[in-house]
Design an enzyme around this catalytic site. Structure first.
Site, mmCIF file in Angstrom:
data_model
loop_
_atom_site.group_PDB
_atom_site.id
_atom_site.type_symbol
_atom_site.label_atom_id
_atom_site.label_comp_id
_atom_site.label_asym_id
_atom_site.label_seq_id
_atom_site.Cartn_x
_atom_site.Cartn_y
_atom_site.Cartn_z
ATOM 1 N N TYR A 9 -18.438 30.828 47.600
ATOM 2 C CA TYR A 9 -19.305 29.718 48.030
ATOM 3 C C TYR A 9 -18.748 28.990 49.246
ATOM 4 O O TYR A 9 -19.395 28.093 49.773
ATOM 5 C CB TYR A 9 -19.455 28.690 46.883
ATOM 6 C CG TYR A 9 -18.136 28.083 46.454
ATOM 7 C CD1 TYR A 9 -17.377 28.673 45.445
ATOM 8 C CD2 TYR A 9 -17.627 26.950 47.074
ATOM 9 C CE1 TYR A 9 -16.152 28.143 45.071
ATOM 10 C CE2 TYR A 9 -16.399 26.418 46.707
ATOM 11 C CZ TYR A 9 -15.675 27.017 45.699
ATOM 12 O OH TYR A 9 -14.453 26.488 45.333
ATOM 13 N N GLY A 10 -17.540 29.342 49.651
ATOM 14 C CA GLY A 10 -16.848 28.522 50.648
ATOM 15 C C GLY A 10 -16.393 29.305 51.857
ATOM 16 O O GLY A 10 -17.177 30.033 52.478
ATOM 17 N N THR A 11 -15.118 29.167 52.161
ATOM 18 C CA THR A 11 -14.575 29.743 53.394
ATOM 19 C C THR A 11 -14.532 31.270 53.376
ATOM 20 O O THR A 11 -14.261 31.873 54.407
ATOM 21 C CB THR A 11 -13.150 29.210 53.654
ATOM 22 O OG1 THR A 11 -12.329 29.556 52.539
ATOM 23 C CG2 THR A 11 -13.154 27.707 53.854
ATOM 24 N N LEU A 12 -14.784 31.883 52.216
ATOM 25 C CA LEU A 12 -14.812 33.357 52.157
ATOM 26 C C LEU A 12 -16.181 33.916 52.542
ATOM 27 O O LEU A 12 -16.337 35.131 52.699
ATOM 28 C CB LEU A 12 -14.439 33.849 50.746
ATOM 29 C CG LEU A 12 -13.010 33.558 50.276
ATOM 30 C CD1 LEU A 12 -12.824 34.018 48.822
ATOM 31 C CD2 LEU A 12 -11.981 34.255 51.158
ATOM 32 N N GLU A 79 -6.154 32.542 47.384
ATOM 33 C CA GLU A 79 -6.790 31.297 46.933
ATOM 34 C C GLU A 79 -5.860 30.435 46.078
ATOM 35 O O GLU A 79 -6.255 29.356 45.638
ATOM 36 C CB GLU A 79 -8.074 31.603 46.154
ATOM 37 C CG GLU A 79 -9.161 32.270 46.995
ATOM 38 C CD GLU A 79 -9.657 31.384 48.143
ATOM 39 O OE1 GLU A 79 -9.539 30.151 48.061
ATOM 40 O OE2 GLU A 79 -10.146 31.942 49.141
HETATM 41 N N1 PCA Z 1 -12.719 29.936 49.228
HETATM 42 C C1 PCA Z 1 -13.317 30.376 48.011
HETATM 43 C C2 PCA Z 1 -13.202 29.190 47.113
HETATM 44 C C3 PCA Z 1 -13.294 28.035 48.047
HETATM 45 C C4 PCA Z 1 -12.936 28.613 49.364
HETATM 46 O O1 PCA Z 1 -12.921 28.032 50.425
HETATM 47 C C5 PCA Z 1 -14.761 30.754 48.237
HETATM 48 O O2 PCA Z 1 -15.187 30.873 49.400
HETATM 49 O O3 PCA Z 1 -15.498 30.928 47.254
#
Ligand code: PCA
Length: 123
Positions: A9-12, A79
């Site tokens: 949901y995030g930076t990935l 992570e």
């Molecule tokens: N990386 C993981 C968890 C939060 C983040 O920045 C993601 O993208 O799901």
């Protein structure tokens, strides 16, 4: 061997700063979707954090990937699982309507508090 599905949901996510990690481990995109449950998602200007306590917040936009066991270990290390982000299972719904059991990196709740933050649908 059971499939490892990871919902990010995030930076990935595609286009976000750590997406290269998904490419490095040859993660296979299954599709886009959202969490079945509502969860609080915040961003503090540095990183996004999803809290595992469902009920508050929104159904959060995710990308769902299939990854190998080795890839999962690489992403876990990246992570900071389980001390920083903590990988747990959560049901996610693909845009096709299919519901999948996925791994999600929730923030370890000893680390953060979402009070006072705007709860987001999307990072
Ligand atoms: N990386 C993981 C968890 C939060 C983040 O920045 C993601 O993208 O799901």
């Amino acid at each position: 061997m059971p499939k490892n599905l990871v919902a990010v949901y995030g930076t990935l996510k595609t286009g976000k700063p750590n997406h290269y990690v998904m490419e490095l481990v040859s993660a296979q995109l299954i599709g886009e979707g959202k969490t079945v449950e509502k969860y609080p998602l915040i961003a503090d200007g540095r990183l996004p954090y999803l809290f595992g306590q469902n009920g508050a917040g929104h159904r959060v936009a995710v990308e769902i990937y299939e990854v190998s066991d080795e890839a999962l270990r690489v992403i876990d290390r990246f992570e900071g699982h389980p001390n920083f982000y903590e990988r747990k299972s959560a049901k996610c719904e693909l845009s096709s309507g299919e519901i999948l059991d996925c791994f999600v990196y929730f923030i370890n709740q000893k680390r953060k508090d979402f009070s006072g933050f705007r709860l987001r649908k999307n990072y």
